[in-house]
Scaffold this active site. Sequence first.
Site, mmCIF file in Angstrom:
data_model
loop_
_atom_site.group_PDB
_atom_site.id
_atom_site.type_symbol
_atom_site.label_atom_id
_atom_site.label_comp_id
_atom_site.label_asym_id
_atom_site.label_seq_id
_atom_site.Cartn_x
_atom_site.Cartn_y
_atom_site.Cartn_z
ATOM 1 N N GLU A 21 0.808 -1.227 0.000
ATOM 2 C CA GLU A 21 0.000 0.000 0.000
ATOM 3 C C GLU A 21 0.842 1.278 0.000
ATOM 4 O O GLU A 21 0.482 2.260 -0.633
ATOM 5 C CB GLU A 21 -0.982 0.001 1.181
ATOM 6 C CG GLU A 21 -2.247 -0.840 0.954
ATOM 7 C CD GLU A 21 -2.013 -2.347 1.038
ATOM 8 O OE1 GLU A 21 -0.929 -2.767 1.494
ATOM 9 O OE2 GLU A 21 -2.909 -3.119 0.648
ATOM 10 N N HIS A 62 -12.119 -5.012 8.303
ATOM 11 C CA HIS A 62 -12.534 -4.931 6.896
ATOM 12 C C HIS A 62 -13.803 -4.108 6.715
ATOM 13 O O HIS A 62 -14.494 -4.257 5.712
ATOM 14 C CB HIS A 62 -12.785 -6.334 6.319
ATOM 15 C CG HIS A 62 -11.543 -7.143 6.096
ATOM 16 N ND1 HIS A 62 -10.756 -7.588 7.120
ATOM 17 C CD2 HIS A 62 -10.956 -7.593 4.954
ATOM 18 C CE1 HIS A 62 -9.731 -8.285 6.621
ATOM 19 N NE2 HIS A 62 -9.835 -8.296 5.315
#
Lengths: 331, 327
Positions: free
Chosen positions: A62, A131
Amino acid sequence: MSETMTFTQAYNRALDEAMAADSSVLLLGEDIGDKEGGGTFKVTAGLSTKYGERVRTTPISEQAIIGAAIGASLAGMKPVAEIMLMNFITVAMDMIVNHAAKLRFMSGGQTSVPITIRTRTGAGIGAGGQHSDMLEAWFCHTAGIKVVVPSTPADAVGLLRACIEDPDPCLFIEDALTRTVKGPAPVANHRLPLGKAHVEREGSDVTFISYGRPMQDIRKIAPRLAEEGISVEVIDLRTVSPLDTDTILASVAKTGRAVIAHEAVRSFGVGAEVAARIQEHLYAELKAPVLRVASKDVAVPFSRVLEQEFLYKGSDIEAAIRQTLEPRAPR
Amino acid sequence: MTASDSFPASALLDVYRNTLKIKTVDEGLRRLIMSGAIHPVFHPPTGQEIVAASMGAVLEPSDYLCTIYRGLHDQVAKGMPMKLIVAEYFMKTTGACKGKGGAMHLTHPASGVMVTTGVVGSSMPIANGLAWASQIKGDGRVSVACFGDGASNIGAFHESLNLAAVWKLPTIFLCQNNRYAECTTYEDATSSKTVAERAAAYGPNMVGVTVDGNDAREMWTAMRDAVARARAGDGPTLLEANTFRFSGHYFGDQDPYIPKEEKEAEKAKDSIGRLRQQVLDSGVATEADLDALKAQFEAEFEEAVEFARASPDPGLDEIYKDIYGAA
Ligand SMILES: Cc1ncc(C[n+]2csc(CCOP(=O)(O)OP(=O)(O)O)c2C)c(N)n1
Ligand SMILES: [Mg+2]
């Protein structure tokens, strides 16, 4: 009936149109190529086939993804980076907060970072605490980045396109739960202005202010309340930051009451900021306390019953609106 | 190829010229701090001049550089005008960043100085992006990410080297190994004997090289090879330049954690004196030429100081400028 599309199709349409219009638009992210299935949520399906090398599947990195987007944008490109789920953006916070958001300011305007970061999130799908979070307030707390959340497929097209064309970093948040919900498709090359809230329903008793998922709740609630004679003015922020304070204040000056709703947890959130701005400017005109509807201040739980208990509900919105209308002793 | 072919005397002079310029700015700024004229958080590049000087001598003005808080030598070598550097150190509105970036964040795209970061390791992911843009445009530019030995232990290092290798980017990862990360020694923090040997983990697209960064011939040659490789589209290089810092982590740090003998041994090498002698021996310049060069840089620095002193502070309205651009 006119043409309809899902949110997912809307994101895809905006990316496709942007790439067709401007060869400096690039896509990067995990699994986004057609070889990998066109993205974990299929948002980028077909684009690598159509645009070749301009669509790059990345390693699971990321920081490297956002860093590559920043660097390419410094060299004049318009990269759109996908962060698969919003919780994973935490791994790239340095790149976003210290670099993307601040380079224009810290360079005295010599450089700018016209990147778009697309990500998706939202509770209600049983994905648990790592999540599901809506973390938009973290980014609203940093000057230099714009935070955008669409509430219809047509708006999604117009806002995502505007993010890509914007000269500054934009965080575009997609709702995972409602991604297959359909709405009317917009005309080709639809664009909406950033930083501009939308009064989507006029009313005179209470102003309802929100963005993203709760907008879908209010579209059912407001007509029902209207039948009872409760007139709700509905504002969709569309861009959460920078906040369109003028539109909010103009409405609340008229109604004297406000309810703010978001899916994110309650404390230190966007609702608190909106409420603060309203009372700073309109204290004397307020007929009731400004109320917040939000999810509970805990990690998103896994169990269905607990996850539903965590989430704000449509009934919370309705109750809050009614509460602002309760008779009060004059001040 | 003869030795002089591989390291031409003109390059030797270029490296020395850059070194002298860096030294002039570094020493000048140190004088200004000592006199109380300026108050930056300053991370001196003292001792690492030849690394940057060689880098600058190889790069084109259009190549990109992302460097770090200890970046004065890199910025000067890349061609940033002294005036803009000095005025930024003076926190004036005529500084490179209008006084809004500061010593740790100098930026000057016109010289290719795209980012100077105060966050350890963050030069690397961004340099990759610049390199990616060059790869797509086919403009032949290379991107250099400068960072320290300590930064080779941060996650951004791994993510960046892996991505650069997978995408075969024209990125040069220039690790300036001065053996210390703040007060912690290289050995106490780093699992591998060298930083460059970590390149092996990134497959055949990544080359790892360790050189004596304070030796102009070694440093310039390694830099030239890395740049040639990147320009040819053959991929990234992890270039580890061994060097030393003589003036502490930040200006004012007395570095009691560095053994005296270690510092003395480094001083005894007299890298810059040796470089000067090499230049004279090569015949490319005379003592008088080099003295004139020094005088020229000193005059340029004094002019920059006058310019900075005469410049105004940023207007208070600057606080709300450069946050967003005009849409
Ligand atoms: C992410 C991050 N962690 C910690 C720091 C504080 N810090 C600044 S410089 C430094 C040491 C870095 O050493 P090295 O990478 O060897 O570079 P050098 O300073 O020696 O040039 C540290 C720990 C920082 N700036 N950023
Ligand atoms: Mg170091």
